[in-house]
Enzyme design. Structure first.
Site, PDB file in Angstrom:
ATOM      1  N   HIS A  90      -3.668   6.134   2.994  1.00 13.92           N
ATOM      2  CA  HIS A  90      -5.138   4.638   2.448  1.00 13.92           C
ATOM      3  C   HIS A  90      -3.975   3.815   2.925  1.00 13.92           C
ATOM      4  O   HIS A  90      -4.332   2.472   3.730  1.00 13.92           O
ATOM      5  CB  HIS A  90      -4.079   4.742   0.917  1.00 13.92           C
ATOM      6  CG  HIS A  90      -5.780   3.920   0.379  1.00 13.92           C
ATOM      7  ND1 HIS A  90      -5.131   1.900   0.123  1.00 13.92           N
ATOM      8  CD2 HIS A  90      -6.495   3.773  -0.331  1.00 13.92           C
ATOM      9  CE1 HIS A  90      -5.853   1.547  -0.116  1.00 13.92           C
ATOM     10  NE2 HIS A  90      -6.954   2.753  -1.009  1.00 13.92           N
ATOM     11  N   SER A 132     -10.998  -1.262  -1.266  1.00 16.30           N
ATOM     12  CA  SER A 132      -9.843  -1.175  -0.213  1.00 16.30           C
ATOM     13  C   SER A 132     -10.264  -1.565   1.357  1.00 16.30           C
ATOM     14  O   SER A 132      -8.680  -2.023   2.029  1.00 16.30           O
ATOM     15  CB  SER A 132      -9.310   0.411  -0.616  1.00 16.30           C
ATOM     16  OG  SER A 132      -8.665   0.732  -1.438  1.00 16.30           O
ATOM     17  N   ASP A 168       1.452  -1.017   0.212  1.00 14.22           N
ATOM     18  CA  ASP A 168      -0.247   0.456  -0.595  1.00 14.22           C
ATOM     19  C   ASP A 168       0.649   1.277   0.144  1.00 14.22           C
ATOM     20  O   ASP A 168       1.489   1.337  -0.378  1.00 14.22           O
ATOM     21  CB  ASP A 168      -0.833  -0.124   1.401  1.00 14.22           C
ATOM     22  CG  ASP A 168      -2.629   0.660   1.033  1.00 14.22           C
ATOM     23  OD1 ASP A 168      -1.952   1.434   0.434  1.00 14.22           O
ATOM     24  OD2 ASP A 168      -3.027  -0.610   0.609  1.00 14.22           O
TER      25      ASP A 168
END
Length: 788
Positions: free
Chosen positions: A231, A563, A153
Site C-alpha cells: 500500500h 487511498s 503508510d
C-alpha cells in the site's frame, strides 16, 4: 440507534452492509461519542496505551527536559513509548485504565486519549487531472523538484524504478531527516529521491496485550521502512513516482507510469503494519518527526476504524495535522470508503484537505456470456489462462439461503455442488479476491462476483487468482435469475485495457460522502481525484492480491480507493508549492478547490457510479481535481492559525480544549461568539433550524486575496439553490497594487415554513467570481437541521 460501520483501509474492501441510519441519528451518535469519549470506567487491570496532552509550560525548571519531568511526575520511563514536542506536547505510555484515570486528575494533564487502531483507507491519471508534458503546472513547477512529500503508510519498496534518483539534483539543504536502517533496509536504500525513511512500531507492539497489535511478526513483516504490504509503495509512487517506461500489471494498463510530481522528493514514515493497522500513538510520533524533518506536504491515506469520527481534540490525526498546517505543511487525507451512504466521509478537520475518489477514462472490461446468448458487462484484472469461450455450468450457492455460502466464505462451499462450475458469489464480508480462492479450493473453474444494492453499479478491477469478473447489482440479479432456471451455463471473456471510457470522471460508489457529521457548516469531502483502478508501484513481498497464497510478483499493481485519490492531491500540492513557495497550505487548498471541475470530460454534470444519477457537493465537494487551472486561480481564500482558533471557539470548545489541539492557550470572545460558517473556507454552507418558521436569513462573510493580475476586477455570478434567495455584497471586487485583499458578504434567505430540501436534506448552488480570465468557484450548500 448508533451503528458502528466497519471502516476498512482506504483501499476498497468488502464488508457487510448495515442498515443506513438517518443523518440525525449519526449526529446524535457523534454527540454521544463527544460526551463519553475518554471516560474510563473499567477496572480491568490490562495494560493499555494512552496519549497524554500535558501543559508543558508548567514544567519545573529543575528538569533539563520534558522527558525527565514526565518520568518523574507521571509514569516510569519503561512505560513511555513516544515523547511529542512539535505538533503536540506530551507523551504516550502503557498503563492500566485506573492509572490513566488517576493521571487524568493531574492539573497539568489537559487530555487523555486512548490509543486507537486506524486502518489504511499510474499511467494515465496525471494527464486525466490536467497535467501535460512541457506545459502548465508541470513546467512551471519543474515537476515538483525539491518539494518534499512525507508519506505516512506501510513503508516503501525502494528498488522500484519509480524511486530512481537519476538526474535529480542534490538533497535540499533544509532537509533534517534520517534514513533509519533496519531489516533489509540500509542507508543505501535512501537516495536523492527517497531522501529519508523512518518506522514507528512502539504503539503497535504495545497494543499486543489488548488483542490488536503484537510484536512484529518478522515472517511477514520487516522491522524497518521496507514495505511488506504494498500500500505504501503504491501511494508514494502515485504522488511522486518517476517516469517508468513499459509499465503494466500483467499486461493491463500498459504504458508510461509516472506520479503527479515526478521530481518531488519522498520521505517515508512507516506507521502501518501488515494485517495490523496503524496506531494513533505512532501516527502522532510520525507527525512530530515529519515536521521536524522539514517536509512540505504530508500524505495520509488513513482513517478511523470505528465508523464514528472523534471530536478534533480526541483525534490524533486532526491534532497532528493542525500542528503541521500551522507550520506551513500541507496535509492531504483520504475521505474513506464507506460510500455511497450519506455522512460517511472521514477526516473532517477543516485544516485537513479531505479527498474523495472518482473514476478515470480507462477500464478493464470483462464480459459474462450466458448460455442463452446474453452478454453482461463487468470488469476484471485476471491475467491467467483464459476459459477460451468454453461454457461451464453456472451455480449460485446463495439460493440455499445460507449467507456464508452466498458470500463464498471460507469452507462454506460444497465441492460436490461447485466442482467444474462457474460460481456466483455475493460481494461482502471477506476480501473480493479471497472469494475466488474459496471457489478454486472447492473445485470451481471461475467466479462471477456480484454487487449488492449498497454497491450498486460501482465496480473495481481485481487481479483474481481464477478466471473471474465483477458485475453490478442489476447484472448480478439477471445472472442469478438465469442460474435458477436450471441447466444454466456461462463463460467469461476478458477484454484487456480500454481507453476513452465515457462518462468520466464519475464519483466512485465507495467514496465517502457528506454531509460532515461533526460540523455540517464545513463541507466535506473537499474534492475528489482519481481513485479507481490506479496503476502504481508495488512491493515484492506479496502478490498483487495481497493474499498469503498469491506467489505472483509484479512491479506494478492496480488498486482502487480513496487511498489512491489522496496522493494525487498530495502530488498536486507539491507542484503548487514548487510553483508558489510563498503560498500557505490554505492558499494551496483554495487554488485546488476553486478550480475543480463539476462536469465530466463530456461537459455534462458528474454522475454517481453506484446509481448513474446526478451528484451533488455532498458527493464531490468542490469538484474533481483540475490542475490545468490550479496554477493560476486568480483569487485564494487564505486562513491563519487565529482563524482556526476562532472556528474552534465557535463550535463550543473551551480554552483548555483548544490548547490540546493548538498547543497554546486560546482566548475565545466572551460576548460575540463567532459562527462556524464564517471560517474563511473555499466552500459555503448555510445551516438553518427546522424549529424556526417564517422567513429566515443568515449572512456569511468571506475574504479573498488576489494572486493574479494586480489590477483586476471581479464580478459575482451566483447559481442560486432551488427555493433559496442569495445576495452578495459587494457585487464587484476591485483590486490594485494597494488593495490585494477584500471581503464580501453572502446573505442566504429561505422560507422556514415552506422550504423543500432535496433527497440529501439540502439544496445546492454556487458562487463564482469572474474577471474574464478566471472563474473562482465555491459550492453553496443550504440545509435545515434540528438542533441537538
Amino acid at each position: 440507534m448508533c451503528l458502528k460501520a466497519h471502516t476498512s483501509r482506504h483501499t476498497t474492501t468488502s464488508h457487510f452492509t448495515l442498515p443506513k441510519p438517518s443523518p440525525m441519528a449519526l449526529l446524535l451518535c457523534s454527540l454521544i461519542f463527544i460526551l463519553t469519549a475518554g471516560e474510563t470506567t473499567s477496572t480491568d487491570p490490562t495494560v493499555k496505551t494512552y496519549i497524554f496532552r500535558v501543559n508543558t509550560e508548567s514544567k519545573p525548571s529543575i528538569f533539563p527536559t520534558h522527558y525527565h519531568w514526565y518520568t518523574s511526575e507521571f509514569t516510569e520511563s519503561n512505560n513511555i513509548l513516544h515523547v511529542y514536542d512539535t505538533v503536540f506536547n506530551g507523551f504516550s505510555a502503557s498503563m492500566t485504565p485506573s492509572q490513566a484515570s488517576s493521571l487524568r486528575k493531574h492539573p497539568d494533564v489537559l487530555a487523555v486519549i486512548p490509543d486507537r487502531r486506524r486502518e489504511l483507507h499510474t499511467t494515465r491519471s496525471p494527464q486525466f487531472v490536467g497535467l501535460r508534458n512541457q506545459r502548465g503546472l508541470w513546467s512551471e513547477s519543474d515537476y515538483g523538484s525539491d518539494v518534499i512529500i512525507g508519506v505516512f503508510d506501510t513503508g516503501i519498496w525502494p528498488e522500484r524504478r519509480s524511486f530512481s534518483d537519476l538526474n535529480l539534483g542534490p538533497i535540499p539543504k533544509r532537509w533534517r531527516g534520517v534514513c533509519q536502517i533496519g531489516v533489509r533496509f540500509s542507508s543505501r536504500n535512501c537516495n536523492r529521491k527517497i531522501i529519508g525513511a523512518r518506522f514507528f512500531s512502539k504503539g503497535h507492539e504495545a497494543a499486543g496485550g489488548v488483542g490488536f497489535g503484537s510484536a512484529i511478526n518478522e515472517t511477514v513483516e520487516f522491522r524497518s521502512p521496507r514495505d511488506a504490504d504494498g500500500h505504501g509503495t503504491h501511494t508514494a509512487s502515485t504522488a511522486a513516482g518517476r517516469y517508468v517506461f513499459k509499465a503494466s500489471m500483467s499486461g493491463y494498463a500498459a504504458g508510461i507510469a509516472k506520479g503527479v510530481a515526478p521530481k518531488a522528493r519522498l520521505a517515508v514514515y512507516k506507521v502501518c503494519w501488515k494485517n495490523s493497522g496503524c496506531f494513533d500513538s505512532d501516527i502522532l510520533a510520525a507527525f512530530d518527526a515529519a515536521v521536524n524533518d522539514g517536509v512540505d506536504v504530508i500524505s495520509i491515506s488513513i482513517g478511523g476504524g470505528d465508523g464514528i469520527s472523534s471530536p478534533y481534540y480526541l483525534d490524533p490525526i486532526a491534532i497532528g495535522a493542525y500542528g503541521a498546517v500551522s507550520r506551513g505543511v500541507f496535509v492531504s487525507s483520504s475521505a474513506g470508503n464507506d460510500g455511497p451512504n450519506g455522512m460517511s466521509v472521514t477526516n473532517l478537520a477543516p485544516w485537513l484537505t479531505t479527498v474523495g475518489a472518482g473514476t478515470i477514462d480507462r477500464n478493464f472490461p470483462a464480459e459474462v456470456i450466458l448460455g442463452d446468448g446474453r452478454k453482461l458487462a463487468g470488469v476484471s484484472l485476471y491475467a491467467g489462462p483464459a476459459i477460451s469461450g468454453k461454457k461451464y455450468p453456472l451455480i449460485y450457492p446463495g439460493k440455499s439461503g445460507i449467507l456464508s455460502a452466498s458470500l463464498c466464505m471460507d469452507s462454506a462451499l460444497d465441492p460436490n455442488l461447485v466442482k467444474g462450475k462457474i460460481v456466483i458469489c455475493d460481494r461482502g464480508s471477506n476480501p473480493r479476491v479471497a472469494k475466488g480462492l474459496v471457489v478454486k479450493k472447492a473445485g470451481g473453474v471461475g467466479m462471477i462476483l456480484s454487487n449488492g444494492v449498497s454497491n450498486g453499479e460501482g465496480l473495481v478491477g481485481d487481479a483474481h487468482l481464477i478466471p473471474a469478473c465483477s458485475v453490478g447489482s442489476d447484472e448480478g440479479d439477471k445472472i442469478k435469475a438465469y442460474a435458477a432456471t436450471g441447466r444454466a451455463t456461462a463463460t467469461i471473456n476478458f477484454q484487456g485495457t480500454v481507453l476513452g471510457i465515457k462518462p468520466a470522471p464519475v464519483v466512485a460508489s465507495f467514496s465517502g460522502r457528506g454531509p460532515n457529521g461533526m460540523n455540517p457548516e464545513i463541507l466535506k469531502p473537499d474534492l475528489i481525484a482519481p481513485g479507481v483502478n490506479i496503476l502504481a508501484a508495488w512491493t515484492d513481498a506479496v502478490g498483487p492480491t495481497g493474499l498469503d497464497s498469491d506467489a505472483r510478483k509484479t512491479e506494478f499493481n492496480i488498486l482502487s480507493g480513496t487511498s489512491m485519490s489522496c496522493p494525487h492531491v498530495s502530488g498536486a500540492a507539491a507542484l503548487l508549492k514548487s510553483a508558489h513557495p510563498d503560498w500557505s497550505p490554505a492558499a494551496i487548498k483554495s487554488a485546488i478547490m476553486t478550480t475543480a471541475s463539476t462536469v465530466n470530460k463530456q461537459l455534462q454534470p458528474m454522475t454517481d457510479e453506484s446509481t448513474g444519477n446526478a451528484t451533488t457537493p455532498y458527493d464531490f465537494g468542490a469538484g474533481h481535481l483540475n490542475l490545468d487551472l490550479a496554477l493560476d486561480p486568480g483569487l485564494v481564500y487564505d486562513l491563519t492559525n487565529q482563524d482556526y482558533v476562532s472556528f474552534l471557539c465557535s463550535i463550543g470548545y473551551g480554552a483548555k480544549t483548544i490548547q490540546v489541539i493548538t498547543r497554546s492557550p486560546a482566548a475565545c470572545p466572551m460576548r460575540r461568539k463567532p459562527a462556524p460558517e464564517n471560517l474563511n473556507y473555499p466552500s459555503i454552507a448555510a445551516m438553518f433550524s427546522t424549529v424556526r418558521k417564517g422567513v429566515l436569513r443568515k449572512t456569511l462573510v468571506r475574504r479573498v486575496r488576489n494572486v493574479g493580475d494586480v489590477n483586476s476586477v471581479y464580478t459575482v455570478k451566483v447559481e442560486v439553490p432551488k427555493g433559496v434567495a442569495v445576495t452578495v455584497k459587494p457585487g464587484r471586487l476591485v483590486f490594485s497594487d494597494k488593495v490585494r485583499e477584500l471581503s464580501y458578504y453572502v446573505t442566504v434567505k429561505i422560507d422556514g415554513s415552506n422550504a423543500v430540501m432535496g433527497d440529501s436534506g439540502a439544496v445546492f448552488g454556487s458562487l463564482s467570481w469572474v474577471d474574464g480570465k478566471h472563474v473562482v468557484r465555491s459550492p453553496i450548500v443550504v440545509t435545515q437541521l434540528d438542533p441537538l
